[in-house]
Each structure stands twice: as C-alpha cells, then as structure tokens.
Design an enzyme around this catalytic site. Structure first.
Site, short mmCIF file in Angstrom:
data_model
loop_
_atom_site.label_atom_id
_atom_site.label_comp_id
_atom_site.label_asym_id
_atom_site.label_seq_id
_atom_site.Cartn_x
_atom_site.Cartn_y
_atom_site.Cartn_z
N ARG A 1 11.57 0.56 0.82
CA ARG A 1 12.24 0.31 2.04
C ARG A 1 13.31 0.15 2.23
O ARG A 1 14.11 0.56 3.23
CB ARG A 1 11.41 -1.31 2.42
CG ARG A 1 9.90 -1.21 2.42
CD ARG A 1 9.37 0.09 3.19
NE ARG A 1 7.79 -0.09 3.03
CZ ARG A 1 7.03 1.17 3.18
NH1 ARG A 1 7.60 2.14 3.44
NH2 ARG A 1 5.71 0.65 3.41
N ASP B 1 6.56 -5.71 4.72
CA ASP B 1 7.64 -4.40 4.85
C ASP B 1 8.52 -4.51 6.31
O ASP B 1 9.65 -4.13 6.14
CB ASP B 1 6.68 -3.25 5.17
CG ASP B 1 6.43 -2.92 3.59
OD1 ASP B 1 6.96 -3.26 2.65
OD2 ASP B 1 5.07 -2.35 3.58
N ASP C 1 -0.67 6.08 13.13
CA ASP C 1 0.02 5.15 13.95
C ASP C 1 1.59 5.81 14.23
O ASP C 1 2.05 5.81 15.36
CB ASP C 1 0.47 4.04 12.79
CG ASP C 1 -0.78 2.97 12.90
OD1 ASP C 1 -1.82 3.31 13.62
OD2 ASP C 1 -0.87 2.26 12.02
N SER D 1 -5.51 0.21 3.34
CA SER D 1 -3.99 0.44 3.75
C SER D 1 -3.19 0.72 2.53
O SER D 1 -3.04 -0.15 1.29
CB SER D 1 -3.35 -0.89 4.31
OG SER D 1 -2.05 -0.67 4.37
N1 ARG Z 1 2.32 -6.40 -1.02
C1 ARG Z 1 3.21 -5.45 -1.20
C2 ARG Z 1 4.69 -5.52 -0.89
O1 ARG Z 1 4.58 -6.20 0.08
C3 ARG Z 1 2.80 -3.92 -0.79
C4 ARG Z 1 2.68 -3.70 0.66
C5 ARG Z 1 2.61 -2.10 1.05
N2 ARG Z 1 1.80 -1.99 2.03
C6 ARG Z 1 0.40 -1.59 1.87
N3 ARG Z 1 -0.08 -0.89 3.02
N4 ARG Z 1 -0.31 -1.47 0.93
O2 ARG Z 1 5.55 -5.09 -1.31
#
Ligand code: ARG
Length: 416
Positions: free
Chosen positions: A95, A124, A15, A175
């Site tokens: 983040r 995110d 990506d 993911s």
């Molecule tokens: N659900 C978790 C959060 O919002 C992790 C998201 C992370 N992304 C992933 N591709 N698993 O912090």
C-alpha cells in the site's frame, strides 16, 4: 473548461471500474487511472486498456516489482517483521508504495485529488490515506466505497448503465489481494473462526495430502540479511521470490490462518498464502542464530515487533521507521551465509545453516575431544552469577529456618 483531475488506484475489478464514471459525475473530475504490477500475476497493459474503455481520460501502468521487493519486502524480511508473529505483511507492504507512486503521478499530471477503492472497515484505507496525507497533504482523498451505500445489485446496475463489462464468471466469495510476497484472503466462509478454511480459499499452495511424498531440499544464500541466491546460483530478487513461491506452493508451505487485530479495532479472520515469505523468514532467522550475538538477537525481537506494527498500521513514511531501519541495516551487516531448508507436506524446516561470520564454535560447544571450554572458569562464574540471589534468599526468603515458598503454588495450609 478543462476539469481538474484525480488519480485513481485501479485494479480493473468491478468496484474500481464503476468508480471511473461515478467520480466523474459526483466530483466533476477527469479520472486518470493508476495500476502497478507488484507481482499479482495480472496483465497491467490489459487493465490499462480496460480503464480507457471505461472512460478514464488517461491510464498509467507501471511495473513496480523491483522497487517493491528491494525497498519494501527486503527491509521487512531483514527486520523479521511478522505481524502478531504470523502475517508476513504482503498487502500492508504494497500500500505505501502504491500510494507514493500515485502521488508522483498526481504531481506529473497536475491532479488535485487521489482515489482508492478501500472500504471503511479495513487497514488498507488507513495505509493509503496516511501515506497521501504525509506525502501530499494538499491532495483531496476520495474513497467511493466509504461513501456509496450500494448493494451489489445496485452496483451491477450502475455498471450496466455505464457500459462497464462485468465478468461473466461468478465473483469469488472471498476478498483477495495478492502480490509477489503473498496472497491475502478474507470474508465469505472465512468469517467464522471456528470453521476450517475451505480448500478453494487456497490458490498458491497444495493441501498436504496432495504434496509430493519426498522432501525437497533447497539452499538459500543471504548477504547483509538479503537473499541473493538459490541452490548455489545467484538470482535477482523477483525471479528468486517467484521460484520460492512455486517450490514452496508445491510442498504446501506458507498457509497461515490468522485471527488478527485490525488497527480499526476489530478482530478479523484472514487466510494467507505466502510460501516464499515463510521460507525466507525461517531461513533468515536461522542464519541470524549463527551471526548475531545474544544481546543483538534479544533486542531484535523488540525491533521486529515494532517494525511489523508500523508496517501494518500504515506508518511506513515516518522518522521512527527511518531510525529503526538504520538499526536493522547495521544489525544485518554480518548476516551472510546459507540456510538449508527441507520442504515437506506443508512444512519448511531449516535443517542446516553456515556462515563465514558464524559465532558458533565447535571447539567451545563440543562434548567430544578437542573441547576448549574452560570448565574451571565456570565454577567461579556461577558463584558470582548466583551471588545476588543467594544473598537475597539468606536475608529474606530463608529467614528463621523457613523453607523456600513457591509463590502461589502451595498455601500455608497445605504445608502442615
Ligand atoms: N488483513 C490484511 C492486512 O490488513 C490483508 C487485507 C487485504 N485485503 C483483502 N482483500 N484480503 O494487511
């Protein structure tokens, strides 16, 4: 004429690689990539080289592991921040730091925009955008995945056309995001919350059946609520976390299966692996049980929840966070000592704790000889403690010789 610049959060995956030429074309911007090491276990120099090969005019790679642990992970641990009581927030903590560092790079390179590879469905994007918008409202925010409506095949075609190498190995059906505080896995076979996560979703932890049969005991030392040592040896933060991830993973500790409430209004099934985080939260909480007063512990549960929510919801850079952190800092000043943790087949159980500031008094607690507790004082204490309830019962509940109804449990018919 030179083009304006954009700082792109770059992971080296498909990506964000495709974004390099795409943003260039679509927005007429020169792309500077930004990659940082948060302990995700990837070679950021290699990723930087890939960015340059992919057409970035400049590429920045930074080791931010110490910053991440000292300024993000430890405060969250001290605060006891677990989202919905379960998720130690590894991704959510990363983040705001990445976004803050990108703003710094944008200033240094005179960029006019920032870009990231988040989808329009997750948390995110909120964390990135809120941080950008708070720290640098003048920067334009570009999120290509929110804009392009490509299928995977179209994306791969675009990559081929632009000479972007696509990994030969089949892409993971999941993911995944990872850093030193944990690994987050979603999508693919995890999307049915009834289905047990397949073993392959886990990479850091052994299944209980494959764990050693013998328990392993470890001792974690804390000061001011921060971990400072393991098994009697002082350790720096990053190696300490790495070591705990490794030992915990071996014993299958740190698997979390969570149906969570995303900020954007949907429920999502996610699997986490966070051996160090789980061990440390357990150890820390048990040490607090010695070092904090009853009121402090009760109040802290409210703070923990607020703290977890603000991290999860992308509001790290807020005055409310500063205020809560001041409470946490003060609240942790006597949290010093050692927790002994037993690791066995997926479980991390604290089996011992000690502190020079312990409020636990054996002389007061013991049922054996040496008891210093004032038993006579208990009698008067209880009379006053129960006084208001007793008064109310006399005036209201036991009136006219009636008994005491347990509300809702017995109907008046049953009593006949
Ligand atoms: N659900 C978790 C959060 O919002 C992790 C998201 C992370 N992304 C992933 N591709 N698993 O912090």
């Amino acid at each position: 004429m030179a083009r304006d610049r954009v700082i792109l959060a770059y992971s080296g995956g498909l990506d964000t690689s495709v974004m390099v030429p795409w943003i260039g074309e679509k927005y007429n911007l020169d792309v500077v990539t930004f990659t940082c090491d948060l302990g995700q276990g990837e070679d950021i120099e290699k990723i930087k080289q890939k960015a340059l090969k992919t057409g970035a005019v400049d590429a920045v790679a930074l080791d931010a592991r110490n910053l991440f642990v000292d300024l993000f992970v430890w405060p969250a641990l001290m605060a006891g921040a677990l989202y919905e009581g379960k998720y130690p927030l590894a991704t959510a903590l990363g983040r705001p730091l990445i976004a803050k560092l990108m703003v710094d790079v944008a200033r240094e390179k005179g960029a006019k925009a920032v870009a990231h590879g988040c989808t329009g469905k997750g948390n995110d994007q909120v964390r990135f955008d809120c941080t950008f918008q708070t720290l640098a409202p003048d920067l334009q925010i570009i999120a290509p995945v929110r804009e392009w409506k490509w299928t995977r095949d179209e994306e791969i075609k675009y990559a081929a056309k632009n000479n972007i190498q696509v990994e030969a190995k089949a892409e993971s059906p999941y993911s995944v995001d990872q850093n030193i505080f944990g690994r987050s896995v979603e999508a693919g076979l995890l999307e049915d919350p009834w289905d047990e996560p397949p073993e392959e979703a886990y990479q850091w932890t052994n299944a209980a059946a494959k764990c050693p049969n013998d328990p392993e005991y470890i001792e974690i030392e804390f000061e001011h609520g921060r971990p400072i040592g393991l098994n009697g040896t002082k350790m720096d933060a990053v190696p300490l976390l790495e070591k705990l991830n490794q030992i915990g993973g071996k014993h299958g500790v740190g698997r979390i299966d969570h149906v969570e409430n995303r900020l954007v209004g949907i429920k999502s099934r996610e699997v986490y692996e966070a051996p160090a985080a789980v061990i440390l939260h357990e150890a820390h909480r048990e040490l607090e049980s010695l070092c904090l007063s009853r009121q402090a512990m009760r109040f802290k549960t409210l703070v923990s929840q607020e703290y977890a929510d603000l991290i999860y919801n992308g509001l790290w850079f807020s005055a409310f966070h500063q205020d809560l952190f001041q409470f946490v800092l003060s609240n942790q000043r006597f949290v010093k000592g050692i927790a002994r943790v037993k690791l066995l087949k997926g479980r991390a159980a604290v089996v011992g704790r000690k502190s020079e500031y312990s409020l636990y008094s054996k002389k007061l607690a013991t049922y054996e000889t040496g008891d210093m507790f004032d038993h006579d004082a208990a009698k008067g204490f209880i009379r006053l403690h129960g006084l208001s309830q007793q008064t109310q019962a006399q005036r209201q509940l036991l009136k006219d010789g009636r008994g005491f109804d347990l509300p809702g449990l017995l109907s008046s018919d049953d009593k006949k």
